[in-house]
Scaffold this active site. Sequence first.
Site, PDB file in Angstrom:
ATOM      1  N   TYR A  88     -24.167   5.094  28.500  1.00 33.20           N
ATOM      2  CA  TYR A  88     -25.460   4.681  27.972  1.00 33.20           C
ATOM      3  C   TYR A  88     -26.299   3.974  29.042  1.00 33.20           C
ATOM      4  O   TYR A  88     -25.807   3.600  30.104  1.00 33.20           O
ATOM      5  CB  TYR A  88     -25.282   3.792  26.742  1.00 33.20           C
ATOM      6  CG  TYR A  88     -24.575   2.473  26.995  1.00 33.20           C
ATOM      7  CD1 TYR A  88     -25.262   1.391  27.536  1.00 33.20           C
ATOM      8  CD2 TYR A  88     -23.234   2.292  26.651  1.00 33.20           C
ATOM      9  CE1 TYR A  88     -24.648   0.180  27.751  1.00 33.20           C
ATOM     10  CE2 TYR A  88     -22.607   1.079  26.867  1.00 33.20           C
ATOM     11  CZ  TYR A  88     -23.318   0.022  27.416  1.00 33.20           C
ATOM     12  OH  TYR A  88     -22.698  -1.181  27.632  1.00 33.20           O
ATOM     13  N   SER A  95     -23.637  -6.119  33.690  1.00 34.78           N
ATOM     14  CA  SER A  95     -23.064  -4.777  33.742  1.00 34.78           C
ATOM     15  C   SER A  95     -22.538  -4.383  32.378  1.00 34.78           C
ATOM     16  O   SER A  95     -22.390  -5.214  31.478  1.00 34.78           O
ATOM     17  CB  SER A  95     -21.912  -4.719  34.767  1.00 34.78           C
ATOM     18  OG  SER A  95     -20.779  -5.413  34.275  1.00 34.78           O
ATOM     19  N   LYS A  96     -22.260  -3.089  32.232  1.00 31.23           N
ATOM     20  CA  LYS A  96     -21.705  -2.596  30.971  1.00 31.23           C
ATOM     21  C   LYS A  96     -20.377  -3.277  30.658  1.00 31.23           C
ATOM     22  O   LYS A  96     -20.052  -3.551  29.508  1.00 31.23           O
ATOM     23  CB  LYS A  96     -21.526  -1.074  31.046  1.00 31.23           C
ATOM     24  CG  LYS A  96     -22.829  -0.313  31.219  1.00 31.23           C
ATOM     25  CD  LYS A  96     -22.599   1.179  31.396  1.00 31.23           C
ATOM     26  CE  LYS A  96     -23.904   1.908  31.665  1.00 31.23           C
ATOM     27  NZ  LYS A  96     -23.730   3.352  31.875  1.00 31.23           N
ATOM     28  N   ARG A  97     -19.606  -3.549  31.699  1.00 30.41           N
ATOM     29  CA  ARG A  97     -18.296  -4.190  31.492  1.00 30.41           C
ATOM     30  C   ARG A  97     -18.428  -5.599  30.928  1.00 30.41           C
ATOM     31  O   ARG A  97     -17.525  -6.107  30.297  1.00 30.41           O
ATOM     32  CB  ARG A  97     -17.517  -4.223  32.808  1.00 30.41           C
ATOM     33  CG  ARG A  97     -16.999  -2.874  33.260  1.00 30.41           C
ATOM     34  CD  ARG A  97     -16.137  -3.004  34.497  1.00 30.41           C
ATOM     35  NE  ARG A  97     -16.909  -3.431  35.647  1.00 30.41           N
ATOM     36  CZ  ARG A  97     -17.585  -2.604  36.437  1.00 30.41           C
ATOM     37  NH1 ARG A  97     -17.586  -1.306  36.177  1.00 30.41           N
ATOM     38  NH2 ARG A  97     -18.270  -3.063  37.467  1.00 30.41           N
TER      39      ARG A  97
END
Length: 479
Positions: free
Chosen positions: A17, A248-250
Amino acid sequence: MSSPSVRTRFAPSPTGYLHVGGIRTALFAWLVARQADGQFVLRLEDTDKQREVAGSDQHLMDSLRALGLNYDEGPDIGGPYAPYRQSERLASYKTWAQKLVAAGRAYADPYTPAEVQAFREQAQQAKRPFLYREHRLENPPVWDGSRPLRFKSDPKPYGWYDAVMGDLKTGPEVIDDFILIKSDGYPTYNFAHIIDDAEMRITHVIRGQEFLASMPNYLNLYEALELGRPVLATMPHILGSDGNKKLSKRDGAKDVLDYIREGYLPEALVNFIASLGWNDGTEQEIFTTKELIEKFSLERVQRSGARFDEQRLQWMNGYFIRQMPLAELYKRTKGYWPPEANVYDDTYKMFVLGLVQERLKFFEELPELTLFFFKDLPVDPELITNHKQLKEIDTAALKGLLEQARAALAASSFSVEDLITRLNALLEKTGEKPAVLFSLIRIATTQAPASPGLAETLAILGKGTSLRRVDAQLKALGE
């Protein structure tokens, strides 16, 4: 002055995404193009097949459109420089690669991955940077596509201007022989994006800070290919809420479409994302999209990281909600009302929406803020026992106050004006403060920890509903 020749691009990889960091890069590129009456191009860099996530290409396109960042050329709409997926442009990369081979500026990598790793470990043990070019063979094998193709670098110092970061320079020690085409036939990002930008006549390359360290290699490749440089602009990182680490996505950075689904307005999201690292030099915080197009400049993007503050996003979204005409807001809230609202007509729901508009920060809050307008909620004794003032008053006194309030409400016509008059008279009669009396009536009639103005809330609920709920609270106090 506008320039029809300005062409910017957003070139994400379809590996998941799109969160605010990627969207900001797209937005700034879109603003530069729109300001100059140029073109904004969407290109999908889908050459890393191992990391590709099915469906994320469509998701990327949906995300841009949801925010109003419509592109002029792209994978789904075509354009004069199609195709706009790197996986469909492989023949072009091979043509350019052969030019480099013929010029003596690219060669087949003769080593296995294990051998290259051994070279890395040797450099680590010697406590010096690993440079592949130190292991370059004088007579490498002919490139037949079965091995990676590497760029034969020409190490030298570079100085260049970045529209955001200013004047930058590096020495020759950072330049190395990097892979152009992998053994699977797909190009690396380092090679493909330069070819694509040249073939698509991109004039401004706007991208994240993570690519800055590779810029000397890119400059070396521009020269080898005899290509002119576009305007280069490096976006600083967006940091997490603590301001210490790249978002970040993490770390839980949300999908931009999740914000849309939660009921954040596209225009508020665009305004908020534009303000992450940019301002126009004034104290202005709220911009229309038209104003952003007029005022944006890469030179006003800050060089340090910008902190992502979701509370500020909520404030900004709430501001846009408050400014919106009620009829338009009602259209936008379709699908967010609690199921119990379905049996009520539009007029009633618009009255309710008008009451909560001031407090609404995003549309998914609607059920929590409005449910008591559509159903009787069970009496919650904790609303009184946890209330700062009411918990200090004994039950008999509370019951007495509420009985007086019931009598005043029973005599009211339930217009807002009449309710205000009677509630104020009740304050004088009981000698209580609004924080006590009005809170007690609000809790009895809504069973909610907060509500809009009391008189307005009672008027919408109506006399029958209000008295019925007061009776339920009185019964609970008597038990």
